[in-house]
Design an enzyme around this catalytic site. Structure first.
Site, short mmCIF file in Angstrom:
data_model
loop_
_atom_site.label_atom_id
_atom_site.label_comp_id
_atom_site.label_asym_id
_atom_site.label_seq_id
_atom_site.Cartn_x
_atom_site.Cartn_y
_atom_site.Cartn_z
N THR A 126 4.67 2.00 0.11
CA THR A 126 5.97 2.52 0.55
C THR A 126 6.28 3.86 -0.14
O THR A 126 5.82 4.11 -1.26
CB THR A 126 7.08 1.51 0.20
OG1 THR A 126 8.35 2.14 0.30
CG2 THR A 126 6.94 0.95 -1.22
N ASP A 127 7.11 4.67 0.51
CA ASP A 127 7.53 5.93 -0.13
C ASP A 127 8.43 5.66 -1.34
O ASP A 127 8.68 6.56 -2.14
CB ASP A 127 8.25 6.84 0.89
CG ASP A 127 9.51 6.24 1.49
OD1 ASP A 127 9.82 5.05 1.22
OD2 ASP A 127 10.19 6.97 2.24
N GLU A 128 8.93 4.41 -1.47
CA GLU A 128 9.84 4.12 -2.58
C GLU A 128 9.14 4.21 -3.93
O GLU A 128 9.81 4.29 -4.97
CB GLU A 128 10.50 2.74 -2.38
CG GLU A 128 11.30 2.73 -1.09
CD GLU A 128 12.21 1.52 -0.90
OE1 GLU A 128 12.68 0.96 -1.90
OE2 GLU A 128 12.44 1.17 0.27
N TYR A 154 11.59 -3.89 -6.86
CA TYR A 154 10.72 -3.86 -5.67
C TYR A 154 9.77 -2.67 -5.73
O TYR A 154 8.54 -2.83 -5.65
CB TYR A 154 11.57 -3.78 -4.38
CG TYR A 154 10.77 -3.34 -3.17
CD1 TYR A 154 9.78 -4.16 -2.63
CD2 TYR A 154 11.00 -2.09 -2.57
CE1 TYR A 154 9.04 -3.74 -1.52
CE2 TYR A 154 10.27 -1.67 -1.47
CZ TYR A 154 9.28 -2.50 -0.94
OH TYR A 154 8.55 -2.09 0.13
N LYS A 158 5.61 -2.44 -6.15
CA LYS A 158 4.72 -1.79 -5.17
C LYS A 158 3.89 -0.69 -5.86
O LYS A 158 2.70 -0.52 -5.58
CB LYS A 158 5.53 -1.20 -4.01
CG LYS A 158 6.22 -2.21 -3.12
CD LYS A 158 5.28 -3.12 -2.35
CE LYS A 158 4.50 -2.41 -1.26
NZ LYS A 158 3.66 -3.36 -0.47
#
Ligand code: NAD
Ligand code: TYD
Length: 340
Positions: A126-128, A154, A158
């Protein structure tokens, strides 16, 4: 015929990916491994469950024995790991399960790839993992070189998984790729995330809870465009590489909410500003130049078209979300597989 393991295929993006492959790649057989957590919904796969090219296996990616048995039996040509705990708010409440599934589950899959062999391990990230960007610097974007700098349990889980994937590539030569995508939306999206929650609350004329001032920005990508990008990475992506995926569709949350209300003919009086999420990331924005340059990928669906398609899907698939709302979807596995 290619034999592909798709983990988390009863979830939102994994489910869409299975539909995408079954429709667009006739030459593949898919094994879906999913633990059917609260976010896993077999009704998402109902239209293809009877297809002989799909095998569904109820299992947990952290269960090493079960994963090894499956790899030994199936000899996968490729593994695509979607399985994860994916909701930031839940990770703030109960981080443990995020670390277990997202990090240790990834490790089990990587170990299985090394032990039994596979042509490719693809990690859906994810870009997060890049943290957030300031709202007043619109010229800044996340590239594949942006340092990892996470905000929530979260995103930290990741990012940890991404580091492990790259370490396995360097140390053991595991043939990996990673994709880091921006926020997805589209059919079969679990209604705890912004867009489906707002659509359903608007339909039922319940308050639409907007965190903080509603000015946080997300970069929205229609889920089918994400699925297409992953298929391209599997086929043509370079081993050991990270690919960012996003389509320059930045919107403030409040704009998204207003668009949904307008499309459904509902009043903006339904908007309820609520207490902000702790550590709330301000802006995500992907620079997708690498995947465009190397693999020729471009998104096909702009936000205005995609949001209308998504709203139409929820209007036309009431039973899917009514079963989610009532909890009936959790009985579907028993109904389909209870006597097998
Ligand atoms: P989701 O929560 O809708 O689905 C997750 C699926 O994984 C569910 O079917 C669940 O049952 C399954 N699962 C959870 N724990 C498992 C375990 N231990 N073993 C086996 N299966 C398990 O998530 P999603 O939105 O479809 O996201 C899929 C992947 O894409 C995730 O890795 C997420 O981090 C990533 N991602 C999501 C977005 C987004 O906008 N939703 C954007 C970028 C990346
Ligand atoms: P979400 O769909 O949870 O995705 P993520 O946090 O992974 O980007 O949230 C998208 C944005 O919407 C995020 O800025 C938080 C905000 N949000 C709300 O304002 N209200 C809500 O009820 C939810 C679920 C999210």
């Amino acid at each position: 015929m290619k034999n592909i393991l798709v983990t988390g295929g009863a979830g939102f993006i994994g489910g869409n990916f299975i539909h995408y492959l079954m429709k667009n790649r006739q030459d593949c057989r898919i094994v879906c491994l999913d633990a059917l957590t609260y976010a896993g919904n077999l009704e998402t796969l109902a239209p293809v469950l009877g297809d002989s090219r799909l095998r569904f296996v109820h299992g947990d990616i952290t269960d090493r024995e079960a994963v090894y048995r499956l790899f030994e039996e199936e000899h996968f040509d490729a593994v695509v790991n979607f399985a994860a705990e994916s909701h930031v708010d839940r990770s703030i409440d109960t981080p443990e399960i995020f670390l277990k599934t997202n990090i240790l589950g990834t490790q089990v899959l990587l170990d299985a790839c090394n032990k039994f062999g596979t042509g490719r391990y693809h990690q859906v990230s994810t870009d997060e993992v890049y943290g957030d960007l300031p709202l007043d610097r619109p010229e800044l974007f996340f590239t594949e070189e942006t340092p990892l700098h996470t905000s929530s349990p979260y995103s930290a889980s990741k990012a940890s998984a991404d580091l492990l994937v790259m370490a396995y590539h360097r140390t053991y030569g595991t043939p990996v790729t990673i994709s880091r995508c921006s926020n997805n939306y589209g059919p079969y999206h679990f209604p705890e995330k912004l867009i489906p929650l707002m659509i359903l609350n608007a339909l039922e004329e319940r308050p639409l809870p907007v965190y903080g001032d509603g000015k946080n920005v997300r970069d929205w990508l229609y889920v089918e465009d994400h699925c297409h990008a992953i298929a391209l990475i599997l086929e043509k992506g370079r081993v050991g590489e990270v690919y960012n995926i996003g389509g320059h569709n930045e919107r403030q949350n409040i704009e998204v909410v207003r668009t949904i209300l307008k499309a459904l003919g509902k009043s903006e009086d339904l908007i309820a500003f609520v207490k902000d999420r702790p550590g709330h990331d301000r802006r995500y924005a992907i620079d997708p130049a690498k995947i465009h340059r190397e693999l020729g990928w471009l998104p096909q669906t702009g936000f205005d078209e995609g949001i209308q398609k998504t709203i139409d899907w929820y209007l036309n698939n009431r039973s899917w979300w009514e079963h989610v709302r009532s909890g009936d979807y959790q009985k579907y596995y028993q109904k389909m597989y209870g006597n097998r």
